[in-house]
Design an enzyme around this catalytic site. Structure first.
Site, PDB file in Angstrom:
ATOM      1  N   GLU A  97       1.074  -1.352   0.090  1.00 53.67           N
ATOM      2  CA  GLU A  97       0.560   0.395  -0.203  1.00 53.67           C
ATOM      3  C   GLU A  97       0.736   1.470   0.241  1.00 53.67           C
ATOM      4  O   GLU A  97       1.977   0.970   0.572  1.00 53.67           O
ATOM      5  CB  GLU A  97      -0.767   0.246   1.208  1.00 53.67           C
ATOM      6  CG  GLU A  97      -1.944   0.788   1.154  1.00 53.67           C
ATOM      7  CD  GLU A  97      -2.980   1.355   2.375  1.00 53.67           C
ATOM      8  OE1 GLU A  97      -3.792   1.697   2.312  1.00 53.67           O
ATOM      9  OE2 GLU A  97      -2.675   0.649   3.418  1.00 53.67           O
ATOM     10  N   LYS A 148      -9.783   2.184  -2.721  1.00 51.40           N
ATOM     11  CA  LYS A 148     -10.310   1.109  -1.435  1.00 51.40           C
ATOM     12  C   LYS A 148     -12.083   1.726  -1.017  1.00 51.40           C
ATOM     13  O   LYS A 148     -11.589   2.547  -0.827  1.00 51.40           O
ATOM     14  CB  LYS A 148      -8.958   1.848  -0.152  1.00 51.40           C
ATOM     15  CG  LYS A 148      -9.455   1.178   1.330  1.00 51.40           C
ATOM     16  CD  LYS A 148      -7.931   2.143   1.895  1.00 51.40           C
ATOM     17  CE  LYS A 148      -7.671   1.352   3.254  1.00 51.40           C
ATOM     18  NZ  LYS A 148      -6.524   2.370   4.325  1.00 51.40           N
ATOM     19  N   CYS A 199      -6.465  -2.699   2.398  1.00 44.48           N
ATOM     20  CA  CYS A 199      -5.548  -2.279   3.981  1.00 44.48           C
ATOM     21  C   CYS A 199      -6.922  -2.427   4.890  1.00 44.48           C
ATOM     22  O   CYS A 199      -7.320  -3.566   5.658  1.00 44.48           O
ATOM     23  CB  CYS A 199      -5.408  -1.272   4.484  1.00 44.48           C
ATOM     24  SG  CYS A 199      -3.895  -1.334   5.619  1.00 44.48           S
TER      25      CYS A 199
END
Length: 271
Positions: free
Chosen positions: A40, A109, A150
């Site tokens: 990331e 995301k 994440c």
């Protein structure tokens, strides 16, 4: 399927980060991998103050570097994530490129990292970033793959949706920190693998104790039985793993979790 997990250091120098990423991808390709994964924010410090400054629109230089590497090295590249600019918004976005350089997927995301842990980490991605609105899977010569970033990993519904689309492997570029990493990183990757009877691949930046945000590192692969196949520590590393995708069907025959789901009972009524 042979894969490489690239746990690289991330500095304040974007060009240096791109150079290191390319060098690591070349090393992975020399090991005859089929696919390599970056962490990331692989070209940007993980700081709200940096996201817009380091950001780039669709087709920007970091994306072009990933596309070029995939095409020249003949491998799939899951490009970690980077700040993507669109009009006034900034997204935390992961791009996937095929061995011919074609873009196979783009995941923004979905769940932004807004946490305040008593005595630990406090961070609000939503101060700078906007959330994506799509579940992301992509097709390869090895079958369907899933992609999230994440904090997305914490949401079982998202993982289940990817696997119901046929995802055999969930790729998770991430930057868990020194509060959440020791507590939940391995646990979540193994849990998602067991719940969905798939492989999970979590890739972090290397740890930098002097950074304002200290990543946990510990990139790892879990198989569908919850066995950790490989795991890094804190330092820069390239891990290699051989994913036997036939293992999915074997595990699913032994433990019929997905096929035995009682969807007739699972309607959720919010209170």
């Amino acid at each position: 399927m042979q894969i490489a997990l690239i746990q690289m250091p991330v500095t304040a120098d974007k060009q240096e980060n791109l150079r290191v990423a390319r060098q690591c991808l070349e090393e992975a390709a020399a090991h005859k991998v089929d696919l390599a994964v970056l962490p990331e924010m692989f070209c940007c410090p993980y700081e709200n103050a940096c996201f817009r400054t380091y950001g780039e629109p669709e087709g920007g230089p970091a994306q072009e570097a990933l596309r070029k590497a995939a095409a020249e090295l003949g491998i799939y590249v899951v490009g970690g994530s980077l700040p993507e600019l669109e009009e006034h918004r900034v997204y935390n976005t992961s791009y996937v490129f095929g061995p011919d350089g074609a873009q196979l997927a783009k995941h923004r995301k979905v769940h932004l990292f807004d946490i305040d842990v008593a005595g630990g980490q406090s961070f609000r991605e939503s101060d700078t970033l906007s959330p994506g609105n799509a579940i992301t899977t992509f097709e390869t010569a090895f079958g369907t793959m899933g992609l999230c970033i994440c904090f997305d990993l914490r949401f079982e519904e998202l993982a289940r949706c990817m696997c119901l689309r046929g995802a055999k492997v969930l790729f998770v570029p991430a930057a868990f920190n020194m509060t959440t990493g020791p507590a939940h990183w391995e646990l979540l990757l193994r849990q998602r693998a067991v719940d969905n009877q798939c492989f999970t691949v979590g890739v972090s930046p290397a740890r930098n104790e002097h950074a304002s945000y200290v990543a946990y590192g510990n990139s790892l692969v879990s198989d569908p039985w919850g066995t950790v196949l490989c795991r890094a520590e804190a330092e820069p590393a390239i891990l290699y793993a051989d994913l036997d995708l036939n293992r999915l069907e074997s595990v699913r025959r032994q433990l019929p979790i997905l096929s035995a789901r009682r969807t007739d009972l699972y309607e959720v009524r919010e209170r």
